[in-house]
Design an enzyme around this catalytic site. Structure first.
Site, PDB file in Angstrom:
ATOM      1  N   ASN A  10     -22.290  16.282 -36.739  1.00 11.01           N
ATOM      2  CA  ASN A  10     -22.630  15.551 -35.510  1.00 11.01           C
ATOM      3  C   ASN A  10     -23.681  14.481 -35.863  1.00 11.01           C
ATOM      4  OD1 ASN A  10     -24.130  14.827 -33.160  1.00 11.01           O
ATOM      5  ND2 ASN A  10     -23.177  16.509 -32.064  1.00 11.01           N
ATOM      6  N   HIS A  13     -27.881  12.008 -33.699  1.00 10.40           N
ATOM      7  CA  HIS A  13     -29.303  11.723 -33.841  1.00 10.40           C
ATOM      8  C   HIS A  13     -29.615  10.625 -34.851  1.00 10.40           C
ATOM      9  CE1 HIS A  13     -30.069  14.396 -30.702  1.00 10.40           C
ATOM     10  NE2 HIS A  13     -29.447  15.380 -31.314  1.00 10.40           N
ATOM     11  N   HIS A  46     -21.307  12.707 -29.400  1.00  9.30           N
ATOM     12  CA  HIS A  46     -21.389  12.966 -27.953  1.00  9.30           C
ATOM     13  C   HIS A  46     -21.727  11.662 -27.240  1.00  9.30           C
ATOM     14  CE1 HIS A  46     -23.378  15.678 -24.610  1.00  9.30           C
ATOM     15  NE2 HIS A  46     -22.468  14.849 -24.123  1.00  9.30           N
ATOM     16  N   ARG A  48     -22.874  10.317 -24.221  1.00  6.54           N
ATOM     17  CA  ARG A  48     -23.492  10.806 -22.978  1.00  6.54           C
ATOM     18  C   ARG A  48     -23.401   9.757 -21.883  1.00  6.54           C
ATOM     19  NH1 ARG A  48     -27.119  14.903 -22.156  1.00  6.54           N
ATOM     20  NH2 ARG A  48     -27.177  16.391 -23.843  1.00  6.54           N
ATOM     21  N   ARG A  52     -27.818   7.701 -24.337  1.00  5.33           N
ATOM     22  CA  ARG A  52     -29.137   7.776 -24.981  1.00  5.33           C
ATOM     23  C   ARG A  52     -29.030   7.718 -26.504  1.00  5.33           C
ATOM     24  NH1 ARG A  52     -30.671  13.980 -23.582  1.00  5.33           N
ATOM     25  NH2 ARG A  52     -30.258  13.200 -21.509  1.00  5.33           N
ATOM     26  N   GLU A  73     -17.436  14.604 -28.013  1.00  9.51           N
ATOM     27  CA  GLU A  73     -18.012  15.503 -27.018  1.00  9.51           C
ATOM     28  C   GLU A  73     -18.203  14.700 -25.736  1.00  9.51           C
ATOM     29  OE1 GLU A  73     -20.637  18.253 -30.070  1.00  9.51           O
ATOM     30  OE2 GLU A  73     -21.644  17.102 -28.514  1.00  9.51           O
ATOM     31  N   THR A 104     -27.714  19.710 -25.059  1.00  7.52           N
ATOM     32  CA  THR A 104     -26.787  20.479 -24.225  1.00  7.52           C
ATOM     33  C   THR A 104     -27.300  21.907 -24.086  1.00  7.52           C
ATOM     34  OG1 THR A 104     -25.070  19.109 -25.204  1.00  7.52           O
ATOM     35  CG2 THR A 104     -24.348  20.975 -23.898  1.00  7.52           C
ATOM     36  N   GLU A 154     -15.569  26.347 -28.263  1.00  4.29           N
ATOM     37  CA  GLU A 154     -16.710  26.291 -29.179  1.00  4.29           C
ATOM     38  C   GLU A 154     -17.816  27.129 -28.557  1.00  4.29           C
ATOM     39  OE1 GLU A 154     -17.804  22.519 -30.893  1.00  4.29           O
ATOM     40  OE2 GLU A 154     -19.911  23.130 -31.053  1.00  4.29           O
ATOM     41  N   HIS A 193     -24.573  24.533 -32.437  1.00  8.88           N
ATOM     42  CA  HIS A 193     -25.844  24.259 -31.761  1.00  8.88           C
ATOM     43  C   HIS A 193     -26.978  25.034 -32.428  1.00  8.88           C
ATOM     44  CE1 HIS A 193     -27.712  22.128 -28.387  1.00  8.88           C
ATOM     45  NE2 HIS A 193     -28.697  22.944 -28.682  1.00  8.88           N
TER      46      HIS A 193
HETATM   47  N1  PXP Z   1     -21.662  21.413 -30.554  1.00  5.80           N
HETATM   48  C1  PXP Z   1     -21.868  20.894 -29.323  1.00  5.80           C
HETATM   49  C2  PXP Z   1     -20.786  21.035 -28.311  1.00  5.80           C
HETATM   50  C3  PXP Z   1     -23.058  20.191 -29.023  1.00  5.80           C
HETATM   51  O1  PXP Z   1     -23.242  19.680 -27.794  1.00  5.80           O
HETATM   52  C4  PXP Z   1     -24.020  20.043 -30.025  1.00  5.80           C
HETATM   53  C5  PXP Z   1     -25.283  19.281 -29.734  1.00  5.80           C
HETATM   54  O2  PXP Z   1     -24.995  17.977 -29.478  1.00  5.80           O
HETATM   55  C6  PXP Z   1     -23.754  20.567 -31.293  1.00  5.80           C
HETATM   56  C7  PXP Z   1     -22.587  21.279 -31.525  1.00  5.80           C
HETATM   57  C8  PXP Z   1     -24.699  20.390 -32.445  1.00  5.80           C
HETATM   58  O3  PXP Z   1     -25.927  20.973 -32.188  1.00  5.80           O
HETATM   59  P1  PXP Z   1     -27.152  20.649 -33.150  1.00  5.80           P
HETATM   60  O4  PXP Z   1     -27.411  19.188 -33.048  1.00  5.80           O
HETATM   61  O5  PXP Z   1     -28.244  21.511 -32.627  1.00  5.80           O
HETATM   62  O6  PXP Z   1     -26.711  21.035 -34.544  1.00  5.80           O
END
Ligand code: PXP
Length: 242
Positions: A10, A13, A46, A48, A52, A73, A104, A154, A193
């Site tokens: 992901n 960030h 994601h 949003r 952001r 996402e 999330t 998930e 997550h």
């Molecule tokens: N899976 C989903 C559906 C999420 O919303 C997120 C956070 O954006 C993640 C995985 C990844 O989480 P993290 O950034 O804490 O690794």
């Protein structure tokens, strides 16, 4: 279901850091290319409602410039559905979204929101986009996903990541039991997550899980050792746990 556990990286960030200053650096598409070179099996982003981090332009470029499958996402809204249908990513993971949250927080209430979600699952599936529902590891939510016809769930590992001791063992058991229940019902289970080098092993060891989606930790660790290194080390930690 055993075999290799896929890693979806992901890159949200990377965009968070870029957006702190505006401009184009660091580029999340470049991060996706680095993640691919380091052994990621997919890219997750994601989009949003408040944009952001990831922007519409990032999604355009990820679709055009990345060879790996994109897991988009998205919240279950008409705006996001239109974007998904226009791009047709490999997968769409429906997540709950609140403007005021930092990330999330908690899974989708697939059981309570069944009527609302059914429309989105049907439209996305009809466009050949593999739908995943981001849910808490509970039997009730897996059963709701089954009734909705979602091919993938998930499991939200946020609680697992943030508690310890007996509470963590209980949560791990819940995730493992729900992964088994999903597979028994023909649903492919994923998880994500809050996963880190330190806590990924017991999750990766759950044999039914097919994919982990990991972002914040990998991007944070990249500050110290580079993104390719952090992705490679996560890949190795996942493989070692299988
Ligand atoms: N899976 C989903 C559906 C999420 O919303 C997120 C956070 O954006 C993640 C995985 C990844 O989480 P993290 O950034 O804490 O690794």
């Amino acid at each position: 279901m055993t075999g290799q556990l896929r890693l979806g990286v992901n890159i949200d960030h990377v965009a968070t850091i870029r957006n702190a200053r505006g401009g184009e650096h660091p580029d999340p598409v470049r991060a996706a290319i680095a993640a691919a070179a380091a052994g990621a099996d997919g890219i997750t982003a994601h989009l949003r409602e408040d944009r952001r981090h990831i922007t519409d332009g990032d999604i355009d470029r990820l679709m055009a410039e990345i060879d790996l499958p994109l897991n988009l996402e998205m919240a279950a809204t008409n705006e996001m559905l239109a974007i998904a249908l226009a791009h047709r990513p490999h997968a769409a993971c429906i997540v709950p979204e609140k403007r005021e949250e930092r990330t999330t927080e908690g899974g989708l209430d697939a059981a309570g929101q069944r009527n609302h979600l059914a429309y989105y699952v049907e439209k996305l599936s009809g466009a050949n986009i593999r739908v995943s529902l981001f849910i808490e590891p509970s039997e009730r939510q897996v059963e709701a996903a089954l009734r909705l016809g979602a091919p993938v769930v998930e499991f939200h590992t946020g609680r697992f990541a943030h508690v310890d001791g007996e509470e963590r063992s209980d949560e791990l058991r819940r995730i493992a039991d729900c992964a088994a229940l999903a597979v028994k019902n023909g649903i492919e289970p994923h998880a994500g997550h809050g996963l880190t080098f330190d806590n990924v092993a017991p999750i990766a060891a759950i044999p039914q899980l097919a994919e982990l989606n990991i972002g914040h930790f990998l991007v944070g660790e990249a500050i110290f050792t580079g993104l390719e290194d952090s992705v490679r080390r996560m890949r190795a930690a996942m493989d070692a746990a299988r």
